[in-house]
Design a protein around this motif. Structure first.
Motif, PDB file in Angstrom:
ATOM      1  N   GLY A   1       0.787  -1.222   0.000  1.00  0.00           N
ATOM      2  CA  GLY A   1       0.000   0.000   0.000  1.00  0.00           C
ATOM      3  C   GLY A   1       0.820   1.273   0.000  1.00  0.00           C
ATOM      4  O   GLY A   1       2.025   1.272   0.273  1.00  0.00           O
ATOM      5  N   ILE A   2       0.142   2.355  -0.334  1.00  0.00           N
ATOM      6  CA  ILE A   2       0.689   3.709  -0.281  1.00  0.00           C
ATOM      7  C   ILE A   2      -0.177   4.516   0.673  1.00  0.00           C
ATOM      8  O   ILE A   2      -1.414   4.483   0.587  1.00  0.00           O
ATOM      9  N   PHE A   3       0.464   5.218   1.579  1.00  0.00           N
ATOM     10  CA  PHE A   3      -0.233   6.045   2.558  1.00  0.00           C
ATOM     11  C   PHE A   3      -0.033   7.521   2.231  1.00  0.00           C
ATOM     12  O   PHE A   3       1.074   7.942   1.882  1.00  0.00           O
ATOM     13  N   LYS A   4      -1.109   8.272   2.352  1.00  0.00           N
ATOM     14  CA  LYS A   4      -1.044   9.726   2.225  1.00  0.00           C
ATOM     15  C   LYS A   4      -1.971  10.319   3.281  1.00  0.00           C
ATOM     16  O   LYS A   4      -3.044   9.782   3.548  1.00  0.00           O
TER      17      LYS A   4
ATOM     18  N   VAL B   1      -4.373   4.902   0.930  1.00  0.00           N
ATOM     19  CA  VAL B   1      -5.116   5.461  -0.199  1.00  0.00           C
ATOM     20  C   VAL B   1      -5.008   4.632  -1.470  1.00  0.00           C
ATOM     21  O   VAL B   1      -5.807   4.811  -2.397  1.00  0.00           O
ATOM     22  N   SER B   2      -4.049   3.718  -1.536  1.00  0.00           N
ATOM     23  CA  SER B   2      -3.904   2.910  -2.752  1.00  0.00           C
ATOM     24  C   SER B   2      -3.264   1.583  -2.379  1.00  0.00           C
ATOM     25  O   SER B   2      -2.335   1.537  -1.555  1.00  0.00           O
ATOM     26  N   ILE B   3      -3.774   0.506  -2.974  1.00  0.00           N
ATOM     27  CA  ILE B   3      -3.255  -0.820  -2.640  1.00  0.00           C
ATOM     28  C   ILE B   3      -3.177  -1.701  -3.880  1.00  0.00           C
ATOM     29  O   ILE B   3      -3.784  -1.426  -4.908  1.00  0.00           O
ATOM     30  N   THR B   4      -2.433  -2.754  -3.750  1.00  0.00           N
ATOM     31  CA  THR B   4      -2.516  -3.884  -4.667  1.00  0.00           C
ATOM     32  C   THR B   4      -2.198  -5.139  -3.866  1.00  0.00           C
ATOM     33  O   THR B   4      -1.555  -5.070  -2.814  1.00  0.00           O
ATOM     34  N   GLY B   5      -2.668  -6.262  -4.374  1.00  0.00           N
ATOM     35  CA  GLY B   5      -2.479  -7.497  -3.629  1.00  0.00           C
ATOM     36  C   GLY B   5      -2.198  -8.679  -4.527  1.00  0.00           C
ATOM     37  O   GLY B   5      -2.072  -8.550  -5.746  1.00  0.00           O
ATOM     38  N   GLN B   6      -2.102  -9.825  -3.902  1.00  0.00           N
ATOM     39  CA  GLN B   6      -1.906 -11.085  -4.608  1.00  0.00           C
ATOM     40  C   GLN B   6      -3.104 -11.981  -4.288  1.00  0.00           C
ATOM     41  O   GLN B   6      -3.500 -12.093  -3.134  1.00  0.00           O
ATOM     42  N   ARG B   7      -3.642 -12.612  -5.330  1.00  0.00           N
ATOM     43  CA  ARG B   7      -4.835 -13.425  -5.123  1.00  0.00           C
ATOM     44  C   ARG B   7      -4.527 -14.879  -5.491  1.00  0.00           C
ATOM     45  O   ARG B   7      -3.905 -15.592  -4.729  1.00  0.00           O
TER      46      ARG B   7
ATOM     47  N   HIS C   1      -8.154   5.195  -3.730  1.00  0.00           N
ATOM     48  CA  HIS C   1      -9.243   6.035  -3.245  1.00  0.00           C
ATOM     49  C   HIS C   1      -9.554   7.111  -4.285  1.00  0.00           C
ATOM     50  O   HIS C   1      -8.635   7.705  -4.870  1.00  0.00           O
ATOM     51  N   PRO C   2     -10.836   7.361  -4.572  1.00  0.00           N
ATOM     52  CA  PRO C   2     -11.205   8.333  -5.609  1.00  0.00           C
ATOM     53  C   PRO C   2     -10.574   9.719  -5.448  1.00  0.00           C
ATOM     54  O   PRO C   2     -10.362  10.425  -6.448  1.00  0.00           O
ATOM     55  N   ASN C   3     -10.253  10.106  -4.234  1.00  0.00           N
ATOM     56  CA  ASN C   3      -9.641  11.420  -4.007  1.00  0.00           C
ATOM     57  C   ASN C   3      -8.151  11.453  -4.310  1.00  0.00           C
ATOM     58  O   ASN C   3      -7.524  12.519  -4.243  1.00  0.00           O
ATOM     59  N   TYR C   4      -7.579  10.264  -4.659  1.00  0.00           N
ATOM     60  CA  TYR C   4      -6.127  10.198  -4.858  1.00  0.00           C
ATOM     61  C   TYR C   4      -5.752   9.555  -6.197  1.00  0.00           C
ATOM     62  O   TYR C   4      -4.635   9.071  -6.359  1.00  0.00           O
TER      63      TYR C   4
END
Length: 228
Positions: free
Chosen positions: A139-142, A147-153, A168-171
């Protein structure tokens, strides 16, 4: 290489036979994830799907069967086909190096709720909180929030799927998703596994994935069912 190609044709099935075996529920040769982990299932023999779906519907209200080109059979007395999502599979062909300028962190269990809330905000409906157990999340924090992530499925002995790519829509429009996908792809390569991903046909994110070195390879369709 042939072994990997076979797994790419039915990634849910082979994930449940290998890396995610502990999450498997089986009904006469049709495999499903435990519904609090993921609501995906897979099959080879469509003649067995009707009874299997009836059984799975007892423990999951909505669920998917994932297939490249086969059409599952259902018992319309108990299960309703809500829609077929026309998807596609992308496989990393050549990694395009991208400079990572953001601080990307491995997300621990402390962030399970925040991951869940962010995914449901952007893509409501299907992610399960215990989906966190399927693989690593980054993730990325602001402004002191995620505010933004990616993962492994989905995962097998040979490949790992990049998933849960949400911002997040605001970012948005700041390049966070692009950097996260690139970072996650590199992490998968460090494990000597093949990075793959799935998306809807026509998704505006496809050109982004192509710029990172992913190539469209095949259809991969999601049949969404619900308990009647």
């Amino acid at each position: 290489m042939k072994d990997i190609e076979n797994k790419l044709k039915n990634p849910v099935w082979y994930s449940l036979k290998e890396t995610h075996k502990k999450f498997t529920i089986e009904y006469d040769g049709v495999h499903f994830y435990q519904p609090d982990i993921c609501i995906f299932g897979a099959f080879f023999d469509e003649s067995k799907t009707a009874k299997a779906l009836n059984e799975y519907a007892k423990i999951a209200e909505k669920f998917f069967l994932v297939s490249e080109n086969k059409t599952p059979i259902i018992d319309a007395n108990y299960v309703l086909l809500e829609k077929k999502i026309d998807g596609c599979q992308m496989v990393l062909e050549n990694l395009v190096d991208l400079e990572i300028t953001e601080n990307i962190v491995l997300l621990t269990e402390d962030y399970i709720d925040e991951i869940y809330d962010l995914i449901w905000l952007v893509m409501p409906g299907f992610y399960r909180k215990r989906g966190f157990e399927m693989g690593k999340y980054f993730g990325i924090f602001k402004d002191n929030k995620l505010v933004s992530i990616t993962g492994q499925r989905m995962q097998t002995d040979d490949l790992i799927e990049v998933s849960g790519v949400v911002t997040h829509p605001n970012y948005t429009k700041r390049g966070y998703a692009k950097q996260l996908v690139a970072f996650t792809t590199k992490e998968i390569l460090k494990e000597n596994k093949l990075p793959i991903l799935h998306t809807n046909k026509g998704n505006t994110a496809i050109p982004l994935y192509e710029k990172l070195g992913y190539k469209l390879t095949r259809d991969m369709n999601w049949w969404l069912f619900s308990r009647k």
